[in-house]
Design an enzyme around this catalytic site. Structure first.
Site, short mmCIF file in Angstrom:
data_model
loop_
_atom_site.label_atom_id
_atom_site.label_comp_id
_atom_site.label_asym_id
_atom_site.label_seq_id
_atom_site.Cartn_x
_atom_site.Cartn_y
_atom_site.Cartn_z
N GLY A 139 0.77 -1.25 0.00
CA GLY A 139 0.00 0.00 0.00
C GLY A 139 0.80 1.29 0.00
N SER A 140 2.04 1.27 -0.51
CA SER A 140 2.81 2.52 -0.50
C SER A 140 2.20 3.54 -1.48
CB SER A 140 4.29 2.28 -0.80
OG SER A 140 4.48 1.87 -2.13
N MET A 196 -4.16 -7.38 -6.60
CA MET A 196 -3.68 -8.59 -7.28
C MET A 196 -4.80 -9.49 -7.82
SD MET A 196 -0.58 -7.99 -7.30
CE MET A 196 0.24 -9.50 -7.83
N HIS A 244 1.04 0.33 -13.30
CA HIS A 244 1.79 -0.90 -13.60
C HIS A 244 3.28 -0.57 -13.69
CE1 HIS A 244 2.48 -4.88 -15.20
NE2 HIS A 244 3.29 -4.33 -16.09
N GLU A 257 6.62 6.15 -8.87
CA GLU A 257 5.17 5.90 -8.87
C GLU A 257 4.43 6.80 -7.88
OE1 GLU A 257 4.83 1.59 -8.29
OE2 GLU A 257 4.35 1.49 -10.42
N ASN A 301 -5.25 1.99 -13.37
CA ASN A 301 -4.29 1.08 -12.73
C ASN A 301 -2.89 1.66 -12.88
OD1 ASN A 301 -3.25 -1.34 -11.55
ND2 ASN A 301 -2.73 -2.10 -13.59
C1 GRF Z 1 3.41 -1.06 -7.58
O1 GRF Z 1 4.71 -1.19 -8.10
C2 GRF Z 1 2.40 -1.00 -8.70
O2 GRF Z 1 2.90 -0.49 -9.91
C3 GRF Z 1 2.03 -2.45 -8.92
O3 GRF Z 1 2.09 -3.03 -7.64
C4 GRF Z 1 2.98 -2.29 -6.81
C5 GRF Z 1 2.19 -1.94 -5.58
O4 GRF Z 1 3.00 -1.42 -4.55
N1 GRF Z 1 0.77 -2.59 -9.58
P1 GRF Z 1 2.34 -0.78 -3.26
O5 GRF Z 1 1.42 -1.84 -2.65
O6 GRF Z 1 1.56 0.44 -3.67
O7 GRF Z 1 3.47 -0.44 -2.33
#
Ligand code: GRF
Length: 191
Positions: free
Chosen positions: A19-20, A94, A113, A178, A111
């Protein structure tokens, strides 16, 4: 996206683990004049670490972990409609949403990715990027369509893959990017 006459846009964020990205979205959209309200966090995993960020900010949580996909999606859709959600943002979720769910929600789903789509769709992107000795990788925010990692691209950011990169270091480098990219992409999409 339809304009909502000055009303806030209600967002639901779907997670499964760390969840970062959720955390960075919460921090970004908690600004007073933000036109976005994170109204709901959905997780298919009751133990997702990221839920702590939702709890801390007193955001409603919905755990969606029934084994039967059809039943699960029906309940989830009811919740989403009931909470008047205008936009769903997947952030490390997921589970694959079915064609029916995407159609019945009727509103946009985004989304994030961790690759430069259309390259490296699917799982284990960092491992494959390193094995293929790519010079660049990155992250992409895109619309969700029934075909996996294939909807319209909203924003993309490149990072350099160094000679000494390993999966962990690349993951860290891309996550950092991200955390800025997703809020920016959502704002671009809403404007
Ligand atoms: C991220 O790298 C995102 O691109 C992918 O899953 C990862 C999730 O990381 N879909 P987090 O749970 O937000 O830390």
């Amino acid at each position: 996206m339809e304009k909502l006459n000055g009303k806030k846009i209600n967002i639901a964020i779907f997670i499964s683990g760390r969840g970062s990205n959720l955390n960075s979205l919460i921090n970004h959209f908690k600004k007073k004049n933000s036109k976005v309200l994170i109204r709901l966090v959905v997780s298919n995993n009751p133990k997702a670490r990221g839920l702590i960020y939702a709890k801390r900010s007193k955001i409603k949580i919905y755990i969606s972990n029934s084994k039967k996909k059809e039943k699960l999606e029906k309940m989830l859709l009811n919740k989403i409609i009931n909470q008047k959600i205008d936009l769903i943002c997947l952030a490390g979720f997921m589970r694959i949403l079915s064609r029916n769910f995407i159609r019945d929600f009727k509103k946009p789903i985004l989304n994030i990715h961790p690759s430069l789509l259309p390259k490296y769709k699917g799982l284990n992107t960092h491992k494959r990027v390193i094995e293929n000795k790519e010079k660049f990788s990155g992250s992409t925010v895109h619309r969700v369509s029934p075909k996996i990692d294939s909807g319209k691209i909203i924003l993309q950011k490149k990072v350099k893959v160094s000679k000494y990169e390993n999966e962990k270091s690349l993951e860290k480098k891309i996550l950092k990017v991200e955390h800025k990219l997703y809020p920016k992409a959502i704002e671009k999409f809403l404007n």
